[in-house]
Design an enzyme around this catalytic site. Structure first.
Site, mmCIF file in Angstrom:
data_model
loop_
_atom_site.group_PDB
_atom_site.id
_atom_site.type_symbol
_atom_site.label_atom_id
_atom_site.label_comp_id
_atom_site.label_asym_id
_atom_site.label_seq_id
_atom_site.Cartn_x
_atom_site.Cartn_y
_atom_site.Cartn_z
ATOM 1 C CB ILE A 103 -23.149 -103.231 23.049
ATOM 2 C CG1 ILE A 103 -23.924 -102.731 23.745
ATOM 3 C CG2 ILE A 103 -24.986 -104.009 21.415
ATOM 4 C CD1 ILE A 103 -24.768 -102.352 24.403
ATOM 5 C CG ASP B 258 -14.686 -98.349 18.248
ATOM 6 O OD1 ASP B 258 -14.255 -96.810 18.342
ATOM 7 O OD2 ASP B 258 -15.515 -98.723 18.809
ATOM 8 C CB CYS C 14 -20.506 -96.606 16.887
ATOM 9 S SG CYS C 14 -21.896 -95.867 15.103
ATOM 10 N N PRO C 15 -21.463 -94.662 18.999
ATOM 11 C CG PRO C 15 -20.976 -93.621 20.864
ATOM 12 C CD PRO C 15 -20.674 -94.324 19.898
ATOM 13 C CB THR D 284 -29.331 -102.810 18.566
ATOM 14 O OG1 THR D 284 -27.726 -102.867 18.185
ATOM 15 C CG2 THR D 284 -29.618 -103.920 17.810
ATOM 16 C CB SER D 285 -26.933 -97.756 17.925
ATOM 17 O OG SER D 285 -25.952 -97.854 18.832
ATOM 18 N NE ARG D 286 -29.817 -94.283 22.073
ATOM 19 C CZ ARG D 286 -29.618 -94.499 22.497
ATOM 20 N NH1 ARG D 286 -29.801 -96.179 21.866
ATOM 21 N NH2 ARG D 286 -29.639 -94.838 24.065
ATOM 22 C CG ASP E 158 -34.600 -102.872 19.302
ATOM 23 O OD1 ASP E 158 -34.967 -103.070 19.849
ATOM 24 O OD2 ASP E 158 -33.429 -101.938 20.369
ATOM 25 C CD GLU F 36 -36.010 -95.206 19.346
ATOM 26 O OE1 GLU F 36 -35.893 -96.019 18.350
ATOM 27 O OE2 GLU F 36 -34.947 -95.039 20.553
ATOM 28 C CG HIS G 130 -34.606 -98.588 22.710
ATOM 29 N ND1 HIS G 130 -34.366 -97.034 21.946
ATOM 30 C CD2 HIS G 130 -33.640 -98.641 23.345
ATOM 31 C CE1 HIS G 130 -32.927 -96.630 22.012
ATOM 32 N NE2 HIS G 130 -32.853 -98.612 22.700
HETATM 33 P P1 NAI Z 1 -19.457 -98.008 24.639
HETATM 34 O O1 NAI Z 1 -19.171 -97.030 24.747
HETATM 35 O O2 NAI Z 1 -19.252 -99.399 25.670
HETATM 36 O O3 NAI Z 1 -18.850 -98.404 23.001
HETATM 37 C C1 NAI Z 1 -18.931 -97.670 21.806
HETATM 38 C C2 NAI Z 1 -17.847 -97.538 20.574
HETATM 39 O O4 NAI Z 1 -17.903 -96.943 19.559
HETATM 40 C C3 NAI Z 1 -16.588 -97.011 21.556
HETATM 41 O O5 NAI Z 1 -15.751 -97.775 21.041
HETATM 42 C C4 NAI Z 1 -16.256 -95.834 20.560
HETATM 43 O O6 NAI Z 1 -14.848 -95.437 20.832
HETATM 44 C C5 NAI Z 1 -17.227 -96.140 19.195
HETATM 45 N N1 NAI Z 1 -17.301 -94.996 18.745
HETATM 46 C C6 NAI Z 1 -17.749 -93.855 18.799
HETATM 47 N N2 NAI Z 1 -18.047 -93.020 17.687
HETATM 48 C C7 NAI Z 1 -17.408 -93.210 16.609
HETATM 49 C C8 NAI Z 1 -17.958 -93.314 15.378
HETATM 50 N N3 NAI Z 1 -18.412 -92.201 14.786
HETATM 51 N N4 NAI Z 1 -17.624 -94.379 14.524
HETATM 52 C C9 NAI Z 1 -17.321 -96.039 15.261
HETATM 53 N N5 NAI Z 1 -17.141 -96.219 16.850
HETATM 54 C C10 NAI Z 1 -17.257 -95.104 17.287
HETATM 55 O O7 NAI Z 1 -20.973 -97.690 24.135
HETATM 56 P P2 NAI Z 1 -21.572 -100.099 23.760
HETATM 57 O O8 NAI Z 1 -22.126 -99.952 25.982
HETATM 58 O O9 NAI Z 1 -21.330 -100.992 23.607
HETATM 59 O O10 NAI Z 1 -23.624 -99.043 23.616
HETATM 60 C C11 NAI Z 1 -23.057 -98.387 21.899
HETATM 61 C C12 NAI Z 1 -24.707 -98.039 21.834
HETATM 62 O O11 NAI Z 1 -25.915 -99.301 21.917
HETATM 63 C C13 NAI Z 1 -25.234 -96.750 22.814
HETATM 64 O O12 NAI Z 1 -24.418 -95.569 21.985
HETATM 65 C C14 NAI Z 1 -26.648 -97.156 22.642
HETATM 66 O O13 NAI Z 1 -26.783 -95.662 21.237
HETATM 67 C C15 NAI Z 1 -26.551 -98.146 22.029
HETATM 68 N N6 NAI Z 1 -27.703 -99.323 22.569
HETATM 69 C C16 NAI Z 1 -28.865 -99.232 22.533
HETATM 70 C C17 NAI Z 1 -29.710 -100.119 23.614
HETATM 71 C C18 NAI Z 1 -30.851 -100.377 22.889
HETATM 72 O O14 NAI Z 1 -31.620 -101.379 23.767
HETATM 73 N N7 NAI Z 1 -31.654 -100.943 21.310
HETATM 74 C C19 NAI Z 1 -28.923 -100.005 24.873
HETATM 75 C C20 NAI Z 1 -28.159 -100.169 24.941
HETATM 76 C C21 NAI Z 1 -27.095 -99.032 24.299
#
Ligand code: NAI
Length: 326
Positions: A156, A175, A204-205, A228-230, A254, A259, A291
């Site tokens: 994302i 990252d 980030c997660p 939009t993450s958490r 988001d 929430e 969300h």
């Molecule tokens: P992904 O796993 O492809 O990418 C996450 C990135 O964060 C990775 O490159 C990882 O190295 C990096 N990361 C891990 N720990 C970190 C830290 N402490 N500091 C900086 N970077 C760090 O995940 P993706 O698919 O991009 O999703 C990201 C987040 O988006 C998910 O964890 C979820 O919380 C959120 N999400 C939100 C949605 C929504 O509807 N609002 C829907 C889907 C995901």
């Protein structure tokens, strides 16, 4: 395989039933109820359970599922911070998720929030409906030529980097791993990204390491902040203090802490147990959505397809490794 779908909304049912035609061996039961210790018994006779990111899947819930013979937990989402993975392992329940359904859906929503709050679209919309055509209170900022700071450049975050690049922004990022596909992005330590950016977007997660990261105090004045993450990536009390001290031009959320009770529910008639949402909504330069970043037709179709593929592969003893949570 019989799968019980908890917390199934009509749009989930429609999307899964459309895809299920291609998976005739899967039998589905849809429940409105969320997955809890009490409702876990409804999974009796089902090998698989399908849940969403808004369920809290504790060790006790997993123990109950195990007692009722469940072998597979299918998360129809990417995030899994709500699942007690150690307990799942203890009870021999395989957890599979949908890691990347439509990264663009979430990234586009992040940019939609950033633009809406920066250009005061939420205010302009209401004013014009009231025949108030004045521009007072609607002053925006250009993104072109400014710096976007992207925290987390996985699926994302990378999509968000590309969008910001397309807007003519300088894109910098933090990252724990650098993404080699993003040759136009410069990586810096987190504190530097926070200090330099005019737009900050979190991708980030939520982990123990990223929980309540100290971010707000380091950001520059008049910054636009999008999450939009958490929710728990930032401490909401610090965020509210920052908004009150007029640090932000705008904030688009988001996701927010606490929430869980609200997500995807119509609570118009309820007295809310927490004042976090109400406080966030009280600020004119804050937009909150519930969300909905993932909520596009394309993303839902991809979620249903991958979830059913996960189930079929599990049944055949060929788990899709990259979708497994351990
Ligand atoms: P992904 O796993 O492809 O990418 C996450 C990135 O964060 C990775 O490159 C990882 O190295 C990096 N990361 C891990 N720990 C970190 C830290 N402490 N500091 C900086 N970077 C760090 O995940 P993706 O698919 O991009 O999703 C990201 C987040 O988006 C998910 O964890 C979820 O919380 C959120 N999400 C939100 C949605 C929504 O509807 N609002 C829907 C889907 C995901």
């Amino acid at each position: 395989m019989k799968i019980i779908f908890y917390d199934a909304k009509q749009y989930d049912i429609d999307s899964f039933e459309k895809q299920r035609k291609n998976y005739p061996d899967i039998e589905s039961i849809y429940l409105e109820a969320d997955l809890t210790e009490d409702t876990a018994r409804l999974a009796e006779g089902c090998e698989g359970v399908c849940a969403f990111v808004s369920s809290t899947i504790t060790g006790s819930v997993l123990r109950r599922l195990h007692e009722h013979g469940v072998k597979l937990l299918l998360m129809r989402c990417a995030g899994y911070n709500n699942v007690d993975i150690k307990a799942a392992d203890k009870y021999g329940i395989t957890v599979l998720r949908v890691p990347g359904y439509s990264p663009e859906a979430v990234a586009e929503h992040a940019m939609a929030l950033a633009l809406a709050v920066t250009r005061r679209i939420h205010k302009g919309y209401i004013k014009v409906r009231e025949n108030n055509f004045s521009l007072n209170g609607l002053m925006g900022l250009d993104f072109h030529g400014k710096t976007a700071g992207i925290i987390g450049t996985g699926r994302i975050g990378a999509a968000m980097c590309r969008i910001c690049h397309g807007f003519g922004m300088r894109v910098i990022a933090y990252d724990v791993y650098q993404n080699p596909d993003l040759d136009f992005v410069k990586y810096y330590p987190l504190s530097e990204v926070l200090r330099e950016s005019d737009l900050i977007s979190l991708h980030c997660p939520l982990t123990e390491a990223s929980y309540h990261t100290e971010t707000i105090s380091l950001m520059k004045e008049n910054v636009v902040f999008v999450n939009t993450s958490r929710g728990a990536l930032v401490n909401t009390e610090d965020l509210i203090k920052g908004i009150r001290s007029r640090k932000f031009h705008g904030v688009g959320l988001d996701v927010y802490e606490e929430e869980t009770e609200n997500v995807f529910e119509n609570r118009q008639e309820d007295i809310l147990e927490s004042s976090v949402t109400a406080r966030l909504l009280s600020f004119p330069n804050v937009i909150v959505t519930s969300h909905q970043g993932f909520f596009t037709e394309e993303a839902l179709a991809a979620i249903s397809r991958t979830t059913l593929e996960n189930a079929c592969a599990f049944e055949r003893g060929r788990i899709i490794k990259e979708n497994q949570v351990k």
